[in-house]
Design a protein around this motif. Structure first.
Motif, PDB file in Angstrom:
ATOM      1  N   TYR A  42       0.738  -1.255   0.078  1.00 27.30           N
ATOM      2  CA  TYR A  42      -0.026   0.134  -0.022  1.00 27.30           C
ATOM      3  C   TYR A  42       0.769   1.400   0.199  1.00 27.30           C
ATOM      4  CZ  TYR A  42      -4.865  -1.616   0.718  1.00 27.30           C
ATOM      5  OH  TYR A  42      -6.030  -2.190   0.452  1.00 27.30           O
ATOM      6  N   ALA A  43       2.040   1.241   0.795  1.00 29.53           N
ATOM      7  CA  ALA A  43       2.772   2.310   0.960  1.00 29.53           C
ATOM      8  C   ALA A  43       3.475   2.993  -0.433  1.00 29.53           C
ATOM      9  CB  ALA A  43       3.663   2.166   2.170  1.00 29.53           C
ATOM     10  N   LEU A  44       3.869   1.893  -1.071  1.00 28.28           N
ATOM     11  CA  LEU A  44       4.727   2.112  -2.481  1.00 28.28           C
ATOM     12  C   LEU A  44       3.572   2.532  -3.295  1.00 28.28           C
ATOM     13  CD1 LEU A  44       7.184  -1.069  -2.486  1.00 28.28           C
ATOM     14  CD2 LEU A  44       7.628   1.228  -2.204  1.00 28.28           C
ATOM     15  N   SER A  45       2.443   1.834  -3.111  1.00 28.89           N
ATOM     16  CA  SER A  45       1.329   2.377  -4.343  1.00 28.89           C
ATOM     17  C   SER A  45       1.277   3.756  -4.006  1.00 28.89           C
ATOM     18  CB  SER A  45       0.325   1.470  -4.226  1.00 28.89           C
ATOM     19  OG  SER A  45       0.523   0.202  -4.543  1.00 28.89           O
ATOM     20  N   THR A 211      -5.496   4.192  -1.314  1.00 29.34           N
ATOM     21  CA  THR A 211      -4.084   3.550  -0.938  1.00 29.34           C
ATOM     22  C   THR A 211      -3.826   4.328   0.296  1.00 29.34           C
ATOM     23  OG1 THR A 211      -2.901   5.210  -2.466  1.00 29.34           O
ATOM     24  CG2 THR A 211      -3.300   3.014  -3.391  1.00 29.34           C
ATOM     25  N   LEU A 212      -3.836   5.410   0.547  1.00 31.59           N
ATOM     26  CA  LEU A 212      -3.358   6.218   1.594  1.00 31.59           C
ATOM     27  C   LEU A 212      -4.351   5.646   2.891  1.00 31.59           C
ATOM     28  CD1 LEU A 212      -3.544   9.865   0.243  1.00 31.59           C
ATOM     29  CD2 LEU A 212      -1.383   8.384   1.178  1.00 31.59           C
ATOM     30  N   VAL A 213      -5.429   5.220   2.655  1.00 33.57           N
ATOM     31  CA  VAL A 213      -6.170   4.694   3.616  1.00 33.57           C
ATOM     32  C   VAL A 213      -5.837   3.160   3.991  1.00 33.57           C
ATOM     33  CG1 VAL A 213      -8.504   3.710   4.232  1.00 33.57           C
ATOM     34  CG2 VAL A 213      -8.620   5.826   3.125  1.00 33.57           C
ATOM     35  N   GLY A 214      -5.528   2.595   3.127  1.00 25.00           N
ATOM     36  CA  GLY A 214      -4.745   1.244   3.173  1.00 25.00           C
ATOM     37  C   GLY A 214      -3.258   1.252   3.952  1.00 25.00           C
ATOM     38  N   ALA A 215      -2.751   2.196   3.703  1.00 27.13           N
ATOM     39  CA  ALA A 215      -1.321   2.284   4.441  1.00 27.13           C
ATOM     40  C   ALA A 215      -1.254   2.899   5.665  1.00 27.13           C
ATOM     41  CB  ALA A 215      -0.622   3.317   3.287  1.00 27.13           C
ATOM     42  N   ALA A 216      -2.391   3.644   5.880  1.00 30.53           N
ATOM     43  CA  ALA A 216      -2.685   4.225   7.285  1.00 30.53           C
ATOM     44  C   ALA A 216      -3.430   2.832   8.327  1.00 30.53           C
ATOM     45  CB  ALA A 216      -3.547   5.203   7.276  1.00 30.53           C
ATOM     46  N   LEU A 217      -3.864   2.166   7.397  1.00 27.82           N
ATOM     47  CA  LEU A 217      -4.568   1.197   8.325  1.00 27.82           C
ATOM     48  C   LEU A 217      -3.686   0.113   8.766  1.00 27.82           C
ATOM     49  CD1 LEU A 217      -7.628   0.370   9.218  1.00 27.82           C
ATOM     50  CD2 LEU A 217      -7.830  -1.014   6.813  1.00 27.82           C
ATOM     51  N   LEU A 219      -0.496   0.335   8.940  1.00 29.92           N
ATOM     52  CA  LEU A 219       0.901   0.905   9.407  1.00 29.92           C
ATOM     53  C   LEU A 219       0.932   0.262  11.038  1.00 29.92           C
ATOM     54  CD1 LEU A 219       3.635   2.476   9.597  1.00 29.92           C
ATOM     55  CD2 LEU A 219       2.015   4.527  10.240  1.00 29.92           C
ATOM     56  N   LEU A 220       0.171   0.580  11.854  1.00 30.00           N
ATOM     57  CA  LEU A 220       0.354   0.151  13.495  1.00 30.00           C
ATOM     58  C   LEU A 220       0.493  -1.547  13.501  1.00 30.00           C
ATOM     59  CD1 LEU A 220       0.542   1.382  16.180  1.00 30.00           C
ATOM     60  CD2 LEU A 220      -2.141   1.240  16.528  1.00 30.00           C
TER      61      LEU A 220
END
Length: 359
Positions: A42-45, A211-217, A219-220
């Motif tokens: 997600y982060a790379l995308s 993708t930003l929602v997925g990366a944030a989701l 991350l933790l």
């Protein structure tokens, strides 16, 4: 004719890239925790999508001679007096819930592909094509015809054969997870249709929100395993980059370009070869065994999904046929990945929609 061949080649390349995503995900999860793989993907995308959005904004500014850019909610349709924005309100309102459902899809898919063969994963997830119309009945007043349910039955028989492997036995956990992923993805695709209906959203910008929602989701939950990235070799990073940049960003943009230059039926046919490529990659590169039972299951799955897609499309077209009796003009599949969006193993294709969940 050369343009048609070029478009066909691009659609086949997209199907091949998506078909290879199952083996790439399986390889990546062999060296990294699933949640870490999902976060990195997600982060790379997200970084790539943000770069493309920023490049587009810069291009608009340059064309305007340095004056404040003005854009409307749709690509290529300026709205005078409306300041340029990274995302419109509709894109945020749509992208956030779709980002959450897409993340749910990828969690189940990635855990599933980690515990079954790449070939089986690519075939079982194809059930999305026949499950989506069962969940999204808005275009089928009076219900679907019996022939559609016959096609769905062929697909279920195919799943049973694929799960049998070298003989009938209890299904593997990975196969059951991929079956669950097909159900969840069908619900996601149906939701895409409902949330994007009547809203002017730009596919790339909507994908970026997801993708930003997925990366944030992720991350933790993935933070505890992130140190493992330091031990990933070049081959492992190549798999992660392939999942994020090729199976998501490239495939989505290439799909968007191609489906605007061909018919819905032709695009659906070419993108529908994805499970065939998944089997080819799994057998050719991963050493998956294609026994008599799994081979028969693969053939039935491909035949059942094609039959179901054709029946659903014909029924929907007849339902919206104008009173004049003339068939409506064919429209290209609507890029939702998702639609659009995260590179997930597995097709997110709804009938006549060629939608892929992104990243």
């Amino acid at each position: 004719m050369p343009d048609a061949r070029r478009t066909d080649a691009v659609l086949l390349l997209v199907a091949l890239v998506w078909g290879s995503s199952y083996l790439a995900a399986q390889t990546a999860t062999a060296v990294l925790p699933v949640l870490v793989v999902l976060f990195v993907r997600y982060a790379l995308s997200a970084v790539a999508c943000l770069g493309l959005v920023a490049a587009g904004r810069l291009s608009v500014v340059r064309r305007s001679g340095g004056r404040p850019a003005v854009e409307g909610p749709s690509v290529g349709k300026p709205a005078a007096g409306r300041p340029s924005a990274w995302w419109t309100r509709d894109e945020v309102r749509t992208g956030v819930p779709l980002g959450l459902t897409q993340a749910a899809v990828l969690i189940v898919e990635t855990y599933g592909v980690a515990h079954t063969s790449a070939a089986n994963a690519g075939l079982i997830i194809s059930l999305t094509i026949v499950l989506t119309p069962l969940l999204d009945r808005t275009g089928h007043p009076g219900g679907l015809p019996p022939s559609f349910y016959a096609a769905a039955g062929v697909c279920l028989l195919a799943v049973g054969l694929l799960m049998s492997g070298n003989g009938f036995h209890a299904p593997r956990p990975g196969d059951l997870l991929m079956l669950a992923a097909a159900v969840v993805r069908a619900g996601h695709v149906a939701l895409v249709g409902r949330l994007t209906a009547g809203r002017a959203v730009r596919p790339l910008h909507l994908t970026t929100v997801q993708t930003l929602v997925g990366a944030a989701l992720f991350l933790l939950p993935a933070s505890g395993g992130l140190p493992a990235l330091a031990r990933v070799d070049a081959a492992g990073w190549a798999q992660l980059l392939h999942l994020a940049l090729f199976c998501s960003v490239f495939a989505f943009l290439a799909q968007t370009w191609a489906v605007q230059r061909t018919s819905a039926s032709r695009a659906g046919l070419l993108l529908g070869t994805e499970p065939i490529w998944a089997v080819a990659v799994g057998v050719g590169l991963a050493g998956d065994r294609l026994t008599v039972l799994t081979g028969l299951g693969a053939a039935l799955m491909v035949a059942g999904t094609y039959m179901g897609q054709a029946v659903e499309r014909a029924h929907r077209t007849a339902a919206v046929r104008p009173a004049s009796g003339h068939a409506p003009r064919p429209r290209p599949p609507e890029p939702s990945d998702t639609a659009v969006t995260v590179p997930g193993p597995g097709p997110g294709a709804a009938p006549d929609r060629a939608e892929r969940a992104a990243p």
